[in-house]
Design an enzyme around this catalytic site. Structure first.
Site, PDB file in Angstrom:
ATOM      1  N   LYS A  62      72.367  24.455  30.462  1.00 57.97           N
ATOM      2  CA  LYS A  62      73.407  23.854  29.615  1.00 57.97           C
ATOM      3  C   LYS A  62      74.181  24.940  28.881  1.00 57.97           C
ATOM      4  CE  LYS A  62      70.931  19.572  28.650  1.00 57.97           C
ATOM      5  NZ  LYS A  62      70.240  18.812  27.636  1.00 57.97           N
ATOM      6  N   HIS A 100      57.388  12.133  59.881  1.00 58.51           N
ATOM      7  CA  HIS A 100      58.141  12.608  61.047  1.00 58.51           C
ATOM      8  C   HIS A 100      59.069  13.760  60.679  1.00 58.51           C
ATOM      9  CE1 HIS A 100      56.855   9.225  63.669  1.00 58.51           C
ATOM     10  NE2 HIS A 100      56.594   8.709  62.461  1.00 58.51           N
ATOM     11  N   GLU A 124      58.784  18.054  33.679  1.00 63.17           N
ATOM     12  CA  GLU A 124      59.273  18.483  32.365  1.00 63.17           C
ATOM     13  C   GLU A 124      58.139  18.679  31.370  1.00 63.17           C
ATOM     14  OE1 GLU A 124      62.390  16.101  30.611  1.00 63.17           O
ATOM     15  OE2 GLU A 124      63.926  17.154  31.749  1.00 63.17           O
TER      16      GLU A 124
HETATM   17  O1  PA5 Z   1      62.804  13.655  28.926  1.00 65.68           O
HETATM   18  C1  PA5 Z   1      63.771  14.064  28.311  1.00 65.68           C
HETATM   19  O2  PA5 Z   1      63.732  14.238  27.087  1.00 65.68           O
HETATM   20  C2  PA5 Z   1      65.081  14.358  29.010  1.00 65.68           C
HETATM   21  O3  PA5 Z   1      64.982  14.210  30.377  1.00 65.68           O
HETATM   22  C3  PA5 Z   1      66.172  13.440  28.485  1.00 65.68           C
HETATM   23  O4  PA5 Z   1      65.780  12.123  28.691  1.00 65.68           O
HETATM   24  C4  PA5 Z   1      67.517  13.701  29.182  1.00 65.68           C
HETATM   25  O5  PA5 Z   1      67.855  15.051  29.088  1.00 65.68           O
HETATM   26  C5  PA5 Z   1      68.609  12.858  28.535  1.00 65.68           C
HETATM   27  O6  PA5 Z   1      68.702  13.130  27.171  1.00 65.68           O
HETATM   28  P1  PA5 Z   1      69.458  12.168  26.159  1.00 65.68           P
HETATM   29  O7  PA5 Z   1      68.767  10.866  26.153  1.00 65.68           O
HETATM   30  O8  PA5 Z   1      69.398  12.867  24.839  1.00 65.68           O
HETATM   31  O9  PA5 Z   1      70.883  12.042  26.671  1.00 65.68           O
END
Ligand code: PA5
Length: 419
Positions: free
Chosen positions: A410, A296, A275
């Site tokens: 989303k 394996h 990310e």
């Molecule tokens: O690293 C990030 O920001 C994302 O992976 C969030 O942690 C994830 O989308 C969950 O978001 P939230 O805590 O707003 O529900």
């Protein structure tokens, strides 16, 4: 300091010209981060978390103790950064811990039904974790679980629900205020995947018996290594090496361990790196493997497939629990030559043999060594990884702290759901 990054062999394989050029660029990125001048500088709160003191976390510790002493199950609801840090640490350190469940990390009717059925028979606390408070997976899971909690405990349910969320924004904050849930705050300047040292990670980890002092000691040791302005800094070296490998046509990094129990550390790392760096059509693809199991299955590909990969090993040097290979009088399996040796020694030889084979097969390799598997080592490593990806992201010219691409699925999903 317990974590050691061994990149000696890797560095010998680099052209000196690459090493110097990229080292300068990485140096600039390192200073950009430390001076808090780079992209996403409003999300650097994670850099200060390793300096927290035990006394700052007294309330969190007390609530974790309450859950622990109750003997009840703790259901953590959250996804991505609101789940993976706690999951990684708890499954690495407390693999037999039967008092924790994770929900809201998918949309599977099968798994949620199973969990709801199980919880009808058990006493439980809920820790619902969402920074935005609007993420659909935890939102849906929380609806079901909160209904079950009210059904079972009536008004007392609100005492059993703890929300970890933004200080003021979001539906979860509003709901918590209305229902009187206890809350913990995710600081504004800390993104989800960098939040393992906030209540997001710490409440579940402490409730499962994590040692706070050791966690903070490890995190501080990671910080002390990662801010060093010299060539011993493992975060700096790792970032620089990744950049050189990317420049040399590598596209995939495999984080490979020989210990299945730390598999979720690699899952956490995949999210942190994926990310943070996968933007503007740049970045390495973070993959993982657990050896010897995957030798394996994936071993053939790694040894002889497309040469666009490199490998970073994650190795535990000392085991507190071990087994000695038994002698067998008949020796029909011909294993007596290793009788009396420890299983960890055999595993170590498998690592050494694999490292050499993959290297000879054209896969650049380096290794993070954990002295042993405990809170200090794990948190030291997590902090080093956080600094490394931030520095590396800056070398790419991307903002390591946002995730605009996550919104695309989303948007489509919400349209299809008719929102
Ligand atoms: O690293 C990030 O920001 C994302 O992976 C969030 O942690 C994830 O989308 C969950 O978001 P939230 O805590 O707003 O529900």
């Amino acid at each position: 300091m317990f974590v050691r990054y061994d990149d000696e062999v890797l560095c010998h394989s680099f052209e000196p010209i690459h090493l110097e050029d990229i080292e300068d660029r990485t140096h600039e990125s390192f200073h950009l981060l430390l001076n808090r001048q780079g992209l996403g500088k409003e999300f650097l709160g994670w850099m200060d978390l390793p300096l927290q003191k035990e006394e700052d976390l007294k309330l969190l510790f007390d609530v974790a103790q309450e859950i622990r002493e109750s003997g009840d199950v703790l259901v953590c609801i959250g996804i991505g950064g609101s789940y993976l840090g706690a999951k990684a640490v708890i499954s690495s350190l407390f693999p037999n811990e039967n008092k924790i469940r994770f929900a809201g990390k998918h949309l599977s009717p099968l798994e949620l039904t199973r969990l709801l059925e199980e919880l009808r028979e058990k006493d439980f606390y809920i820790n619902v974790i969402s920074k935005s408070g609007t993420t659909i997976e935890p939102g849906i899971a929380f609806r079901f679980l909160r209904n079950l909690a009210y059904e079972k405990y009536g008004k007392e349910a609100s005492h059993r629900i703890i929300a970890t969320t933004d200080a003021s924004k979001g539906a979860l904050r509003a709901l918590s205020e209305q229902e009187g849930y206890r809350t913990f705050t995710i600081p504004n300047d800390v993104g989800g995947r960098f939040s393992v040292l906030t209540p997001v990670g710490l409440l579940p980890i402490l409730a499962m018996g994590g040692n706070l002092q050791s966690i903070l000691k490890g995190a501080k040791a990671g910080y002390d290594q990662a801010i060093l302005d010299d060539r011993t800094n493992p975060a700096f070296r790792y970032a620089r090496n990744r950049k050189i490998l990317l420049k040399n046509g590598k596209a995939i990094e495999i984080l490979a361990t020989f210990e299945p129990q730390i598999h979720f550390l690699a899952e956490w790392w995949k999210q942190l790196f994926g990310e943070s760096e996968g933007k503007k059509e740049k970045g390495l693809y973070p993959a993982s493997a657990v050896f010897t199991t995957d030798l394996h299955s994936l071993g053939q590909w790694i040894q002889e497939g497309t040469r666009n990969i490199f490998e970073t090993f994650l190795i535990i040097d000392t085991y507190d629990t071990d087994l000695l290979i038994p002698h067998d009088d008949q020796n029909l399996d011909s294993l007596n030559y290793i009788a009396g040796k420890s299983l960890s020694w055999v595993n170590q030889k498998a690592y050494e043999g694999t490292l050499k084979a993959h290297q000879e097969g054209g896969v650049p390799v380096s290794t993070f060594h954990l002295d042993r598997l405990d809170e200090e080592n794990i948190f030291e490593l997590l902090v080093i990884f956080e600094f490394a990806i931030a520095i590396y992201g800056y070398t790419l010219g991307v903002n390591p702290f946002d995730q605009p691409g996550v919104e695309a699925y989303k948007k489509n999903m919400f349209r299809l759901l008719g929102r």
